[in-house]
Design a protein around this motif. Sequence first.
Motif, PDB file in Angstrom:
ATOM      1  N   LEU A  14      -4.671  -5.096   0.519  1.00  0.00           N
ATOM      2  CA  LEU A  14      -5.115  -6.389   0.009  1.00  0.00           C
ATOM      3  C   LEU A  14      -4.630  -6.624  -1.427  1.00  0.00           C
ATOM      4  CD1 LEU A  14      -8.720  -6.459   1.501  1.00  0.00           C
ATOM      5  CD2 LEU A  14      -6.846  -8.020   2.088  1.00  0.00           C
ATOM      6  N   ILE A  15      -4.681  -5.602  -2.241  1.00  0.00           N
ATOM      7  CA  ILE A  15      -4.226  -5.741  -3.627  1.00  0.00           C
ATOM      8  C   ILE A  15      -2.723  -5.991  -3.674  1.00  0.00           C
ATOM      9  CG2 ILE A  15      -3.958  -4.507  -5.821  1.00  0.00           C
ATOM     10  CD1 ILE A  15      -6.715  -3.165  -5.105  1.00  0.00           C
ATOM     11  N   GLU A  16      -1.976  -5.273  -2.831  1.00  0.00           N
ATOM     12  CA  GLU A  16      -0.525  -5.490  -2.761  1.00  0.00           C
ATOM     13  C   GLU A  16      -0.205  -6.916  -2.314  1.00  0.00           C
ATOM     14  OE1 GLU A  16       0.792  -2.460  -0.106  1.00  0.00           O
ATOM     15  OE2 GLU A  16       0.512  -0.830  -1.569  1.00  0.00           O
ATOM     16  N   LEU A  17      -1.083  -7.482  -1.501  1.00  0.00           N
ATOM     17  CA  LEU A  17      -0.887  -8.848  -1.016  1.00  0.00           C
ATOM     18  C   LEU A  17      -1.337  -9.900  -2.030  1.00  0.00           C
ATOM     19  CD1 LEU A  17      -2.067  -8.372   2.686  1.00  0.00           C
ATOM     20  CD2 LEU A  17       0.273  -8.896   1.937  1.00  0.00           C
ATOM     21  N   GLY A  18      -1.880  -9.444  -3.161  1.00  0.00           N
ATOM     22  CA  GLY A  18      -2.211 -10.356  -4.240  1.00  0.00           C
ATOM     23  C   GLY A  18      -3.679 -10.705  -4.396  1.00  0.00           C
ATOM     24  N   VAL A  19      -4.564  -9.974  -3.695  1.00  0.00           N
ATOM     25  CA  VAL A  19      -6.002 -10.243  -3.819  1.00  0.00           C
ATOM     26  C   VAL A  19      -6.533  -9.539  -5.066  1.00  0.00           C
ATOM     27  CG1 VAL A  19      -8.259 -10.063  -2.700  1.00  0.00           C
ATOM     28  CG2 VAL A  19      -6.197 -10.404  -1.306  1.00  0.00           C
ATOM     29  N   GLU A  20      -7.373 -10.242  -5.814  1.00  0.00           N
ATOM     30  CA  GLU A  20      -8.001  -9.648  -6.996  1.00  0.00           C
ATOM     31  C   GLU A  20      -8.944  -8.528  -6.560  1.00  0.00           C
ATOM     32  OE1 GLU A  20      -7.815 -10.181 -10.301  1.00  0.00           O
ATOM     33  OE2 GLU A  20      -6.121 -11.519  -9.952  1.00  0.00           O
ATOM     34  N   PRO A  21      -8.799  -7.324  -7.114  1.00  0.00           N
ATOM     35  CA  PRO A  21      -9.682  -6.220  -6.702  1.00  0.00           C
ATOM     36  C   PRO A  21     -11.164  -6.549  -6.806  1.00  0.00           C
ATOM     37  CG  PRO A  21      -7.887  -5.396  -8.058  1.00  0.00           C
ATOM     38  CD  PRO A  21      -7.792  -6.890  -8.092  1.00  0.00           C
ATOM     39  N   SER A  22     -11.533  -7.308  -7.830  1.00  0.00           N
ATOM     40  CA  SER A  22     -12.946  -7.636  -8.024  1.00  0.00           C
ATOM     41  C   SER A  22     -13.484  -8.561  -6.946  1.00  0.00           C
ATOM     42  CB  SER A  22     -13.149  -8.291  -9.392  1.00  0.00           C
ATOM     43  OG  SER A  22     -12.462  -9.532  -9.458  1.00  0.00           O
ATOM     44  N   LYS A  23     -12.601  -9.148  -6.139  1.00  0.00           N
ATOM     45  CA  LYS A  23     -13.021 -10.063  -5.074  1.00  0.00           C
ATOM     46  C   LYS A  23     -13.036  -9.376  -3.705  1.00  0.00           C
ATOM     47  CE  LYS A  23     -13.187 -13.795  -7.710  1.00  0.00           C
ATOM     48  NZ  LYS A  23     -12.315 -14.936  -7.467  1.00  0.00           N
ATOM     49  N   ILE A  24     -12.914  -8.042  -3.691  1.00  0.00           N
ATOM     50  CA  ILE A  24     -12.847  -7.285  -2.440  1.00  0.00           C
ATOM     51  C   ILE A  24     -14.063  -6.374  -2.332  1.00  0.00           C
ATOM     52  CG2 ILE A  24     -11.529  -5.565  -1.120  1.00  0.00           C
ATOM     53  CD1 ILE A  24      -9.031  -6.482  -2.754  1.00  0.00           C
ATOM     54  N   ILE A  25     -14.723  -6.386  -1.164  1.00  0.00           N
ATOM     55  CA  ILE A  25     -15.764  -5.406  -0.860  1.00  0.00           C
ATOM     56  C   ILE A  25     -15.336  -4.661   0.395  1.00  0.00           C
ATOM     57  CG2 ILE A  25     -18.199  -4.997  -0.339  1.00  0.00           C
ATOM     58  CD1 ILE A  25     -17.663  -8.383  -1.489  1.00  0.00           C
ATOM     59  N   ILE A  26     -15.026  -3.380   0.266  1.00  0.00           N
ATOM     60  CA  ILE A  26     -14.641  -2.566   1.408  1.00  0.00           C
ATOM     61  C   ILE A  26     -15.924  -2.045   2.071  1.00  0.00           C
ATOM     62  CG2 ILE A  26     -13.350  -0.557   2.221  1.00  0.00           C
ATOM     63  CD1 ILE A  26     -11.566  -2.773   1.097  1.00  0.00           C
ATOM     64  N   GLY A  27     -16.141  -2.441   3.308  1.00  0.00           N
ATOM     65  CA  GLY A  27     -17.404  -2.165   3.966  1.00  0.00           C
ATOM     66  C   GLY A  27     -17.477  -0.822   4.656  1.00  0.00           C
ATOM     67  N   HIS A  28     -18.698  -0.374   4.888  1.00  0.00           N
ATOM     68  CA  HIS A  28     -19.024   0.820   5.660  1.00  0.00           C
ATOM     69  C   HIS A  28     -18.400   2.094   5.091  1.00  0.00           C
ATOM     70  CE1 HIS A  28     -20.423  -2.321   8.125  1.00  0.00           C
ATOM     71  NE2 HIS A  28     -19.456  -2.377   9.020  1.00  0.00           N
ATOM     72  N   MET A  29     -18.217   2.117   3.785  1.00  0.00           N
ATOM     73  CA  MET A  29     -17.643   3.302   3.154  1.00  0.00           C
ATOM     74  C   MET A  29     -18.552   4.525   3.288  1.00  0.00           C
ATOM     75  SD  MET A  29     -14.572   2.959   1.852  1.00  0.00           S
ATOM     76  CE  MET A  29     -14.503   4.178   0.541  1.00  0.00           C
ATOM     77  N   CYS A  30     -19.846   4.293   3.514  1.00  0.00           N
ATOM     78  CA  CYS A  30     -20.758   5.416   3.694  1.00  0.00           C
ATOM     79  C   CYS A  30     -20.558   6.103   5.043  1.00  0.00           C
ATOM     80  CB  CYS A  30     -22.208   4.975   3.543  1.00  0.00           C
ATOM     81  SG  CYS A  30     -22.676   3.626   4.652  1.00  0.00           S
ATOM     82  N   GLY A  31     -19.609   5.633   5.835  1.00  0.00           N
ATOM     83  CA  GLY A  31     -19.242   6.324   7.065  1.00  0.00           C
ATOM     84  C   GLY A  31     -18.402   7.549   6.819  1.00  0.00           C
ATOM     85  N   ASN A  32     -18.012   7.777   5.564  1.00  0.00           N
ATOM     86  CA  ASN A  32     -17.178   8.929   5.213  1.00  0.00           C
ATOM     87  C   ASN A  32     -17.828   9.655   4.041  1.00  0.00           C
ATOM     88  OD1 ASN A  32     -15.029  10.634   4.222  1.00  0.00           O
ATOM     89  ND2 ASN A  32     -13.587   9.347   5.345  1.00  0.00           N
ATOM     90  N   THR A  33     -18.097  10.930   4.194  1.00  0.00           N
ATOM     91  CA  THR A  33     -18.772  11.701   3.146  1.00  0.00           C
ATOM     92  C   THR A  33     -17.800  12.510   2.288  1.00  0.00           C
ATOM     93  OG1 THR A  33     -19.169  13.512   4.714  1.00  0.00           O
ATOM     94  CG2 THR A  33     -20.903  11.851   4.490  1.00  0.00           C
ATOM     95  N   ASN A  34     -16.507  12.289   2.491  1.00  0.00           N
ATOM     96  CA  ASN A  34     -15.485  12.979   1.695  1.00  0.00           C
ATOM     97  C   ASN A  34     -15.368  12.281   0.335  1.00  0.00           C
ATOM     98  OD1 ASN A  34     -12.862  13.534   0.495  1.00  0.00           O
ATOM     99  ND2 ASN A  34     -12.315  14.531   2.426  1.00  0.00           N
ATOM    100  N   ILE A  35     -15.685  12.984  -0.724  1.00  0.00           N
ATOM    101  CA  ILE A  35     -15.716  12.374  -2.051  1.00  0.00           C
ATOM    102  C   ILE A  35     -14.338  11.910  -2.497  1.00  0.00           C
ATOM    103  CG2 ILE A  35     -15.407  14.479  -3.425  1.00  0.00           C
ATOM    104  CD1 ILE A  35     -18.015  11.736  -4.099  1.00  0.00           C
ATOM    105  N   ASP A  36     -13.280  12.582  -2.069  1.00  0.00           N
ATOM    106  CA  ASP A  36     -11.927  12.156  -2.441  1.00  0.00           C
ATOM    107  C   ASP A  36     -11.564  10.830  -1.778  1.00  0.00           C
ATOM    108  OD1 ASP A  36     -11.424  14.327  -4.112  1.00  0.00           O
ATOM    109  OD2 ASP A  36     -10.738  15.573  -2.443  1.00  0.00           O
ATOM    110  N   TYR A  37     -12.014  10.629  -0.559  1.00  0.00           N
ATOM    111  CA  TYR A  37     -11.826   9.344   0.140  1.00  0.00           C
ATOM    112  C   TYR A  37     -12.490   8.224  -0.651  1.00  0.00           C
ATOM    113  CZ  TYR A  37     -12.587   5.893   3.950  1.00  0.00           C
ATOM    114  OH  TYR A  37     -12.646   4.759   4.729  1.00  0.00           O
ATOM    115  N   GLN A  38     -13.683   8.504  -1.138  1.00  0.00           N
ATOM    116  CA  GLN A  38     -14.407   7.506  -1.925  1.00  0.00           C
ATOM    117  C   GLN A  38     -13.685   7.201  -3.233  1.00  0.00           C
ATOM    118  OE1 GLN A  38     -17.020   5.995  -0.674  1.00  0.00           O
ATOM    119  NE2 GLN A  38     -17.359   7.314   1.096  1.00  0.00           N
ATOM    120  N   ARG A  39     -13.296   8.253  -3.938  1.00  0.00           N
ATOM    121  CA  ARG A  39     -12.601   8.057  -5.221  1.00  0.00           C
ATOM    122  C   ARG A  39     -11.288   7.303  -5.036  1.00  0.00           C
ATOM    123  NH1 ARG A  39     -13.414  14.027  -6.199  1.00  0.00           N
ATOM    124  NH2 ARG A  39     -15.350  14.274  -7.376  1.00  0.00           N
ATOM    125  N   ASP A  40     -10.569   7.636  -3.960  1.00  0.00           N
ATOM    126  CA  ASP A  40      -9.277   7.008  -3.705  1.00  0.00           C
ATOM    127  C   ASP A  40      -9.432   5.505  -3.531  1.00  0.00           C
ATOM    128  OD1 ASP A  40      -6.536   6.985  -3.372  1.00  0.00           O
ATOM    129  OD2 ASP A  40      -6.604   7.519  -1.237  1.00  0.00           O
TER     130      ASP A  40
END
Length: 320
Positions: free
Chosen positions: A192-218
């Motif tokens: 989305l960012i590469e396509l020109g969307v402002e990062p502050s306008k993006i909410i990536i959902g269901h991130m709590c489906g992954n407990t890997n801290i590196d996935y979260q940080r990335d």
Amino acid sequence: MGEWIETVTGKIPVEDMGKTLIHEHFIFGYPGYSGDVTNGPINADEALSAGTKAANAVKKYGIKTVVDPTPNECGRNPELLKQISEATGIQIVCSTGYYYEGEGATTYFKFRDSLGTAKKDIYEMFMTEINEGIAGTDIKPGIIKLASSKDEITPYEKMFFDIAAEVHKETGIRIITHTQMGTMGPEQARLLIELGVEPSKIIIGHMCGNTNIDYQRDTLKTGVKIGFDRFGIQKLVGAPMDEERINTLIKLLEEGYEKQIMLSHDSINYWLGRPLEMNDDTATLVKDWYPTHIFENIIPDLKSRGISEEIIKQMFYLET
């Protein structure tokens, strides 16, 4: 002049959203429910009653706004949401968008893609609903819903990502996503960012489906917001237990990410189609899947582990 967002009762300043649940469904049905109406007829009164009850329940915990990102083909009902909002005073934001390929109604736009018109059609769908209203009403979506599959963003799904980004650049509308079984969060954010969307306008959902801290940080390092938004869903749809979610969340809060995280349940207050039947084991696993679980159980747990009231508060505001 600050930023604005559409609710089902009209446009408001984003700052007036106040305390917000970022991902709940007042009404939802998996595509196909419309073919089972003989045994699962829609009861409009029951849907309104269930939605009103849920809205009043979260209102007691200071919630002012609920975002309902039900995809267009999964029973989205803006007029019902407006009734709930007017009955309770809760501000509701609805969406425009389609679900991921594996569980969405894909045939319609796939057929139109074979005719060469799908991209134009999706663009027109988004722009008409955003600028004029949904299905002949004056109710406008405040957010675009996007979704991807487990371990991939399929060509069908990418078509929606591409067009949503173009529409965002023209209108400024925010984007909220569905990630499947704890995958593709970083990839969605980067695309989305590469396509020109402002990062502050993006909410990536269901991130709590992954407990890997590196996935979260990335994902978080791209500057987007993320949803820890499935509290109460345990083991179903590949979800972890709440305890695992909390442990991952606390690590992220200790690293200072509270302004990029939003809490919610992905609860469904009224299922389209016939009522769900669950065995005892499944029912036990999802006994806390209701829209006040975070306030009754998760927040007290976070506080008992040393997370301050101020940090917890940050996770309920879209604008921080």
